[in-house]
Structures are given as structure tokens and as C-alpha cells.
Write an enzyme that holds these catalytic residues in place. Sequence first.
Site, PDB file in Angstrom:
ATOM      1  N   TYR A 187      66.005  12.705  19.244  1.00  0.00           N
ATOM      2  CA  TYR A 187      64.680  11.604  19.300  1.00  0.00           C
ATOM      3  C   TYR A 187      65.035  10.469  18.536  1.00  0.00           C
ATOM      4  O   TYR A 187      64.791   9.286  19.038  1.00  0.00           O
ATOM      5  CB  TYR A 187      63.472  12.502  18.731  1.00  0.00           C
ATOM      6  CG  TYR A 187      62.151  11.742  18.804  1.00  0.00           C
ATOM      7  CD1 TYR A 187      61.676  11.454  20.096  1.00  0.00           C
ATOM      8  CD2 TYR A 187      61.668  11.141  17.554  1.00  0.00           C
ATOM      9  CE1 TYR A 187      60.466  10.666  19.981  1.00  0.00           C
ATOM     10  CE2 TYR A 187      60.699  10.579  17.930  1.00  0.00           C
ATOM     11  CZ  TYR A 187      59.968  10.108  19.021  1.00  0.00           C
ATOM     12  OH  TYR A 187      58.853   9.639  19.166  1.00  0.00           O
ATOM     13  N   SER A 238      59.233   4.089  17.762  1.00  0.00           N
ATOM     14  CA  SER A 238      58.753   5.113  16.868  1.00  0.00           C
ATOM     15  C   SER A 238      59.388   4.587  15.580  1.00  0.00           C
ATOM     16  O   SER A 238      60.474   3.941  15.483  1.00  0.00           O
ATOM     17  CB  SER A 238      59.177   6.332  17.179  1.00  0.00           C
ATOM     18  OG  SER A 238      59.015   7.455  16.031  1.00  0.00           O
TER      19      SER A 238
END
Length: 245
Positions: free
Chosen positions: A145, A132
Amino acid sequence: MRTSDPIAGRHAVVTGGLRGIGAGIVRALRERGANVSILSRTESTDSGWISADVSDSSNIEAALTRTREKYGAVSILINNAGVAESATLARTNDEMWQRTIAVNLSGAFYCTRAVAAEMASAGWGRVVNVASTAGLEGGAYLAAYCASKHGVVGMTRAIAAEFAGTGVTCNAVCPGFTETEMFDRAVANVVRFTGASPEAARERLAQQNPGGRIATVDEVAQAVVGLAEGDRTGVALVIPGSLEE
């Protein structure tokens, strides 16, 4: 199917391949003639589906054994399975932290460790980790995350270095916000917490992406397949946009 494609006929394993980006990757690989196994906890009638929990190393070993019985040695691994939860630091409890690291980082590690030796022995293998943009920079309310995805990018580079010259490559794709159900939930959260309209919320999130637009599942999938077809290694490819790799 392009018969000259280097991945045609090879056995590809995609974790979390039943929806969103994962489903797009499965479609793209099959279009190029790969035999695709899908590892997921979600039940499916897809012929390639195998029940698996990527956060459990012994479960992964057993699932991969089943995929090999059908399609042979694993040549391509796409570590796509992931969870995304947001919370302030104070509200990021132990369970959220451990769950995020277990699925996003440990899961990719377990799967890669389980197939790397057979790839090296064959003299050809491709590992692509779906990370990501949060693996390259920080984001508020995303401590767990971001930590997991930074770990994925670092692990990608370490594995690429370790297997240099063996015919095995390891790369990452780093999508920003992408048109998936997960993005729809992000839009809904912005609307709920800020009172913005859905259109304004989408635009706000788009501006956080490199390039100022929302990525599509297809372009992420095509980037993954491109890395599987090529010989680059140690790359962290941002989609969309132009952050330095």
C-alpha cells in the site's frame, strides 16, 4: 449550485465513486454543477455509473468513450479507486502486491494518460489523485500500500511538471484515517489483534493521523473540489493536519 463556479457544467470523472470518500467527492462535484461520470466495478443505478476496471487500460479507454458520449470531453479526473490490504512483508504474496499496484497506481496512470491530451488541447483540465499519508511516510504491514501511494504522489508531481503552462493541473490529496467503512475495518483489526476496546482502537488510530484526529469524508471531498477549482499544481495536500506538502 454556484453558477460562477469554474467547474459548473464541466464533465468530471470519478473512479471508485460509489462509496466512502469517492461518494463524497461525487456529491461535492454535483453540488457545484459538474456533470459526473462514476467509473466502478460495483453495479449501481446512479445515472452517471459506468462499469470499469481501472487496472485494465483497454477497459478504461472503452469506459471513457462511453462517458464522453453522454457528457463530452473530460475536464476533471478524480483518481479515487483503491484497495488497502495489510500484511507482514513475509505474508505479502505476489497476488496482493500486484493487485495493490495495479489498482492504486497503474489505475491512476491509465486514467490520467487517457484524458491528459484532451485536457491540454482544451487549455483547461484538473487531475486530482486520492493518495494517502502512507504516500508520504511508511507504515508497518503496509509495504504494498505504501509503495503504491508513494508512486501516486511521485506520479502526481511528474505530471504536474510535464503539463505546467498548459492549463492542466495535477494534484494529490493525502488523507489519513477517514470515517469510512475502510476505517471501521481498521478499528476491527486493532480490536481483534490487540484486545483493545473499539474506543481505544479508534484513539490509537487517530493518534497516527496528522493533527491527532480522524478526517471526515466531507473535508476530503472539499479539499478535492478546492484543488479542482483552483490553479495550484504539484501539491500533495495532507488531511487532516500539517505535514509539509
